[in-house]
Design a protein around this motif. Structure first.
Motif, mmCIF file in Angstrom:
data_model
loop_
_atom_site.group_PDB
_atom_site.id
_atom_site.type_symbol
_atom_site.label_atom_id
_atom_site.label_comp_id
_atom_site.label_asym_id
_atom_site.label_seq_id
_atom_site.Cartn_x
_atom_site.Cartn_y
_atom_site.Cartn_z
ATOM 1 N N ASP A 282 72.996 -3.592 64.185
ATOM 2 C CA ASP A 282 73.638 -3.063 65.385
ATOM 3 C C ASP A 282 73.058 -1.678 65.657
ATOM 4 N N VAL A 283 71.897 -1.676 66.286
ATOM 5 C CA VAL A 283 71.146 -0.441 66.503
ATOM 6 C C VAL A 283 71.946 0.533 67.365
ATOM 7 N N MET A 284 72.572 0.037 68.436
ATOM 8 C CA MET A 284 73.305 0.923 69.333
ATOM 9 C C MET A 284 74.415 1.666 68.603
ATOM 10 N N TYR A 285 75.140 0.972 67.752
ATOM 11 C CA TYR A 285 76.233 1.610 67.012
ATOM 12 C C TYR A 285 75.690 2.688 66.078
ATOM 13 N N GLU A 286 74.583 2.402 65.400
ATOM 14 C CA GLU A 286 74.049 3.360 64.435
ATOM 15 C C GLU A 286 73.508 4.623 65.121
ATOM 16 N N ASP B 60 70.798 -3.511 74.473
ATOM 17 C CA ASP B 60 69.560 -4.295 74.391
ATOM 18 C C ASP B 60 68.842 -4.062 73.068
ATOM 19 N N CYS B 61 68.959 -2.843 72.537
ATOM 20 C CA CYS B 61 68.310 -2.543 71.252
ATOM 21 C C CYS B 61 68.906 -3.384 70.137
ATOM 22 N N SER B 62 70.214 -3.545 70.140
ATOM 23 C CA SER B 62 70.880 -4.352 69.114
ATOM 24 C C SER B 62 70.528 -5.825 69.259
ATOM 25 N N CYS C 64 63.397 -2.612 69.069
ATOM 26 C CA CYS C 64 64.424 -1.833 69.775
ATOM 27 C C CYS C 64 63.784 -0.788 70.685
ATOM 28 N N LEU C 65 62.642 -0.220 70.274
ATOM 29 C CA LEU C 65 61.948 0.746 71.116
ATOM 30 C C LEU C 65 61.439 0.086 72.387
ATOM 31 N N ASP C 66 60.884 -1.104 72.250
ATOM 32 C CA ASP C 66 60.388 -1.828 73.417
ATOM 33 C C ASP C 66 61.533 -2.278 74.323
#
Length: 285
Positions: free
Chosen positions: A243-247, A233-235, A265-267
């Motif tokens: 790609d937040v999840m990957y990082e 969901d963050c990504s 992404c925090l929300d």
């Protein structure tokens, strides 16, 4: 299907039982409501400033970031130069928070994305192009830098002429103001439709050329502080298409220099596995 993400010293292990039992909750968009409200207020302030200046109530001109080029040419220190200076100094510490929260052009893009989502069309996908990311802003910078170089070839650098200068408001009638807003809105919609969310930030803004390397050294980053269930969901929520999840799984934090600290992404993280902080990921394990 979960991604096969390589291990990293900064990556916290995934609790498989937790991932299977996790029940997603409605996202809490509290930060996003505030983030959207801030640039709306700034845009209203810009319009109010125009009419108050036209009526003679205030005499200080607008704060134009492009005043930096006038400063380099004549030494005139206007509010726009001070604004860019403070903004530039904040990036190596906090990252590109100003881009995500205070840029009025960012609010135009958010509004344009909202309008496009009302249409019976598939939401434009974010297009990533390293070439366009650097090519178009470089052309914009060169369009200012070349004339300035020619000026310096025949004139001394105006260090001795540096002075505070009250910016003169350029005469703009109400019709011209509305035309400007219409032109900006049309261009913004076109960019978003072709290149996706925050396209102007990624491919047009000349200041991004300076903000990207500075944001790399900023200690305040989005960091992983709890187990990740890999819902992504963050990504999906990232306005810049990172790609937040990957990082966070591979590095423990978001290191992409395109991050504008919008905190979407925090929300979007129902498990509160992310937070903004400056401690290293090794200290979190």
């Amino acid at each position: 299907m979960k991604q096969n993400i390589p291990e990293s010293p900064c990556a916290l292990p995934v609790d498989e039982n937790l991932a299977e039992s996790f029940v997603p909750q409605p996202h809490n968009w509290r930060l996003q409501r505030i983030r959207i409200a801030v640039p709306i207020f700034l845009n209203l302030a810009i319009v109010a400033h125009h009419f108050l200046h036209q009526s003679g109530v205030i005499t200080v001109g607008r704060s134009d970031p492009l005043d930096i080029f006038l400063f380099l040419e004549t030494g005139a220190l206007r509010w726009g130069v001070i604004l860019i200076g403070v903004w530039m100094l904040s990036v190596p510490i906090f990252g590109r928070v100003g881009c995500g929260w205070f840029c009025h052009m960012g609010s135009w893009q958010g509004f344009g994305r909202f309008l496009l989502r009302l249409l019976p069309l598939r939401e434009p996908q974010i297009v990533h192009s390293r070439f366009l990311k650097y090519f178009i802003p470089s052309l914009i910078i060169l369009s200012f830098a070349l004339p300035l170089s020619l000026f310096y070839a025949h004139n001394a650098i105006p260090i001795q002429n540096i002075r505070l200068d009250k910016a003169q408001y350029r005469p703009v009638n109400d019709i011209s103001l509305m035309d400007s807003f219409a032109s900006i809105a049309t261009f913004t919609l076109l960019m978003i439709f072709v290149f996706g969310s925050r396209a102007t930030c990624r491919y047009i803004c000349p200041f991004s050329m300076f903000f990207r390397p500075l944001s790399k050294i900023a200690p305040f980053k989005i960091r992983k502080v709890d187990d990740c269930v890999e819902c992504a969901d963050c990504s999906h929520s990232c306005l810049m298409g990172i790609d937040v999840m990957y990082e966070i799984q591979t590095q423990g934090k978001v290191t992409n220099s395109d991050c504008i600290k919008c905190f979407a992404c925090l929300d979007a993280c129902d498990k509160n596995s992310l937070e903004i902080g400056r401690a290293s990921c090794r200290e979190r394990v």
